[in-house]
Scaffold this motif. Structure first.
Motif, short mmCIF file in Angstrom:
data_model
loop_
_atom_site.label_atom_id
_atom_site.label_comp_id
_atom_site.label_asym_id
_atom_site.label_seq_id
_atom_site.Cartn_x
_atom_site.Cartn_y
_atom_site.Cartn_z
N GLU A 106 0.67 -1.43 -0.14
CA GLU A 106 0.16 -0.01 0.02
C GLU A 106 1.01 1.40 0.14
N GLY A 107 2.12 1.34 0.17
CA GLY A 107 2.91 2.26 0.64
C GLY A 107 3.69 2.68 -0.98
N CYS A 108 4.31 1.69 -1.40
CA CYS A 108 5.04 1.81 -2.68
C CYS A 108 4.58 1.13 -3.72
N LEU B 22 3.47 2.02 -11.50
CA LEU B 22 2.91 2.58 -10.35
C LEU B 22 1.82 3.59 -10.46
N PRO B 23 1.98 4.28 -11.30
CA PRO B 23 0.71 5.29 -11.38
C PRO B 23 -0.64 4.39 -11.76
N GLN B 24 -0.55 3.52 -12.55
CA GLN B 24 -1.97 2.77 -12.80
C GLN B 24 -2.38 2.11 -11.83
N ARG B 25 -1.28 1.35 -10.98
CA ARG B 25 -1.43 0.62 -9.93
C ARG B 25 -2.10 1.48 -8.72
N ARG B 26 -1.71 2.64 -8.75
CA ARG B 26 -2.34 3.69 -7.55
C ARG B 26 -3.90 4.04 -7.84
#
Length: 69
Positions: A27-29, A54-58
């Motif tokens: 949940e952090g990285c 990471l942006p899509q995962r966020r």
């Protein structure tokens, strides 16, 4: 003898280490456990590929949590 240079690609770790059971991402990285465990041995290209995810995962994680981040 010179010291080895550290990698040019920094870790996305923000010291919030809690794995989301549904997504399998921290949940952090937002990395998978395999990405976290292998980070120190990945070459810079592999690290950059993780960063690109990471942006899509966020967005996905936020949608899974009802828009909360």
């Amino acid at each position: 003898m010179s010291r080895p240079m550290s990698s040019a690609v920094p870790s996305p770790c923000i010291s919030v280490c809690k794995m989301d059971a549904r997504s399998g991402w921290c949940e952090g990285c937002l990395r998978t456990i395999d990405e976290i465990a292998g980070w120190s041995t990945m070459d810079d290209g592999a690290k950059r590929r993780v960063w690109q995810l990471l942006p899509q995962r966020r967005e996905v994680l936020a949608a899974m949590k009802g828009g909360r981040q």
